[in-house]
Design an enzyme around this catalytic site. Structure first.
Site: not given
Ligand code: BES
Ligand code: ZN
Length: 628
Positions: A318-319, A397, A322, A294, A341, A405
């Protein structure tokens, strides 16, 4: 209690760092005594209680031959009377640190796992800006340098950054904490045939000079700092929305996202004015390790959502969401990640319901539920199944799980059900307003929730049982149940198929991807090889282009030794780098004795084309000892 533990952890970092100081250029005033209660974020070295970053002026050269960024970062901060400012860095080569034109003394402390090296700079008590000259190193974890062969057009190289959670420090020295916000300006020089874009005001066309200027006037945390460079073109999808992609992907990409403007309007109607002026999406090559990121004004997206039928656009919802939950109201530390999330998943499903209807939102909710149950098992109902995490001393991470989520989503859904949707919406509008451009922790949210919502609702507090949801392991009994008539029909179809080998083809051919995913999960334990072959013949699942369906099918294939899908499996793992897909596939292969060696070979062949974020996870799954 929480604060003093964090302070202690911080003191320990600094003590450790002091012992092994590499560059004892100067004896600097030790920050140990200065480490009072701030920062509470255990993943930064910044002494933000004394000197807090406010603005960044970045001037960088992107060198594709050397795979390095050469930069000058001028950092302005608010100095509360300290003679030291501490920045986060990881694997950066620091060439000089200056105050104005004058060099100043600095110490680059020894690296601490995950966190990198504190850069401690001597300043005067009235200094409010320093300039760091630096370059990135070959193992800069935020950066992925792609060869032309790894792009869709095959002609030009490509670079993208991924700063979340704490990788911004691997490409720019900064105070890298979600609790610290700054505005920025940047000047970026790239090879002449390429376009550069950032999480900022963006150009829509290439410039002959190869130098691009950017401005982000709203303060953002470092994890939202982003850059992409490649052979990219632009197409508008509406007044405020548009798509960037490689020329060969652009037309498909902009068609897929043609509802984006509608989504943006729907989101605004729900939770208030969009604050970032434009909302564009850039499609990266398939090695992008996430589905989406995002970055403000410019979401980064995986091309694996380009299914041709808009079926995977919930990722954009989703994005986009954010832009409120995360980018406007930000988790103060990665222990509060669910605030980013969980809220975003809730908001995502509300946008999907607005634009595509209740059926779709219900199916997404039920898939979330199935993901959540699986995650609870995988995490053994342990401490990482609490919403409020404790990632101190660990890589943040590790907190990126379905708990933040999906458990986060169900907690908010429960509040919605308890107080009624209208009341919850009024509350959320107020919440986004109240905390706009602020970073808050779980406790601040809970206090605000109690005062502004639950206090007005008799018994809501005891009905919800907040403490249990937030501070206990597992999933409380009062988790909302979601019903979906479409999934009920799929469930009967799955039962019928398992028992009698019949599946109504004309119905199944109409299924949305969520229905296929649900069907494949429902049949996954007991489906036979013959039944897989039947499905494959009728629905050509081994040739599925929809990445979500392909993924579920390949998991089944691995589990049941369905060898006809193995070519597709190899192709998938050789072209896609999205961690959500490839980590579970490698893991499933590793757990199947017939495929374990093949997994290792395949991984070895493809590892160099995956991003660090993905290899860091999969190295552990496959016991791969990294060459660096
Ligand atoms: N911000 C996240 C991706 C992220 C989280 C990167 C933690 C690094 C550390 C992004 O918004 C996300 O949640 N992406 C998901 C997609 C979603 C539809 C659940 C993904 O990448 O799968
Ligand atoms: Zn996210």
């Amino acid at each position: 209690m929480r604060t003093s533990i964090n302070a202690l952890v911080f003191v320990t970092f600094i003590l450790l760092a002091q012992c092994g100081s590499k560059e004892n250029k100067t004896k600097v005033d030790t920050p140990v005594k200065k480490a009072v209660e701030f920062p509470r974020d255990p993943h930064t070295f910044a002494n933000a209680d004394k000197a807090i970053m406010k603005h960044l002026n970045l001037d960088i050269d992107v060198d594709f031959d050397e795979k390095k960024i050469y930069g000058t970062a001028k950092i302005r901060f608010e100095n509360k009377g300290t003679d030291i400012v501490i920045l986060d860095t990881k694997d950066l080569n620091i060439k000089s640190v200056k105050i104005g034109d004058r060099s100043t003394q600095y110490t680059l402390h020894e690296e601490i796992p995950h966190l990198g090296s504190a850069l401690e700079v001597s300043i005067d008590t009235f200094t409010t800006s320093i300039t760091v000259e630096y370059s990135t190193s070959a193992n800069a974890e935020a950066l992925q340098w792609l060869s032309p062969a790894q792009t869709s057009g095959k002609r030009a190289p490509f670079l993208f950054t991924q700063s979340q959670a704490i990788l911004a420090r691997t490409w720019v020295p900064c105070q890298d904490s979600p609790g610290i916000r700054f505005t920025y300006e940047a000047e970026v020089s790239v090879p002449k045939n390429l376009l550069a874009l950032m999480s900022a005001s963006n150009p829509t066309e290439k410039k002959d000079s190869g130098t691009y200027s950017f401005k982000m006037e709203q303060p953002i945390p470092a994890y939202l700092f982003a850059l992409v460079v490649g052979d990219l073109d632009y197409r508008a999808t509406g007044e405020r929305t548009g798509v960037y992609a490689e020329p060969s992907v652009l037309s498909k990409a902009s068609k897929e996202l043609e509802d984006m403007e509608t989504m943006l309007n729907a989101a605004e109607k729900l939770y208030g004015t969009y604050q970032w002026e434009r909302y564009d999406v850039v499609f990266l090559p398939p090695s992008f390790p996430f589905g989406g990121m995002e970055n403000p004004r410019l979401t980064f997206a995986t091309p694996t959502i380009l299914a041709g039928d808009k079926s995977l656009v919930s990722l954009v919802a989703h994005e986009l969401a954010h832009s409120w939950s995360g980018n406007l109201v930000t988790n103060a530390t990665w222990n509060d990640f669910w605030l980013n999330e969980g809220f975003t998943v809730y908001f995502e499903y509300r946008i999907m319901e607005e634009v595509y209807g209740k059926d779709v939102a219900q199916m997404l909710g039920l898939i979330s539920y199935s993901d959540l149950l699986k995650e609870l098992e995988d995490l053994d109902y342990g401490d990482d199944t609490k919403l409020k995490l404790n990632l101190n001393g660990r890589n943040p991470d590790e907190g990126v799980t379905a708990i933040a989520y999906e458990k986060g989503y169900f907690f908010l859904k429960l509040i919605e059900q308890t107080v009624g949707r209208d009341n919850f919406d009024i509350f959320l509008n107020k919440y986004f307003n109240e905390f706009a451009y602020k970073s808050i922790d779980t406790e601040t949210f809970l206090a605000y929730l109690n005062k502004n919502l639950l206090a007005n609702h008799n018994k809501a507090d005891s009905l919800i049982n907040i403490d249990k949801w937030v501070y206990n392991n597992g999933l409380p009994d009062n988790c909302p149940k979601i019903a979906s008539s479409r999934f009920e029909a799929v469930k009967s179809a799955a039962d019928g198929f398992l028992n009698n080998n019949v599946l109504n083809g004309s119905k199944a051919r109409e299924w949305m991807y969520q229905e296929w995913v649900y069907f494949l999960r429902e049949t996954s334990d007991s489906i036979s090889y013959q039944q897989m072959a039947m499905l494959d013949k009728d629905f050509r699942l081994s040739y599925q282009d929809n990445a979500e369906i392909a993924f579920e099918w390949l998991l089944l294939a691995i589990k049941h030794d369905y060898t006809p899908a193995y070519n597709r499996l190899e192709r998938f793992l050789s072209t896609v780098g999205r961690r959500k897909f490839i980590a579970p596939l490698y893991e499933a292969m590793a757990n199947n004795p017939k495929l374990a060696q093949r997994a290792k070979n395949l991984y070895e062949r493809n590892r160099s084309s995956y991003h660090y974020v993905a290899t860091n996870t999969i190295d552990k799954i496959l016991d791969f000892s990294s060459p660096n």
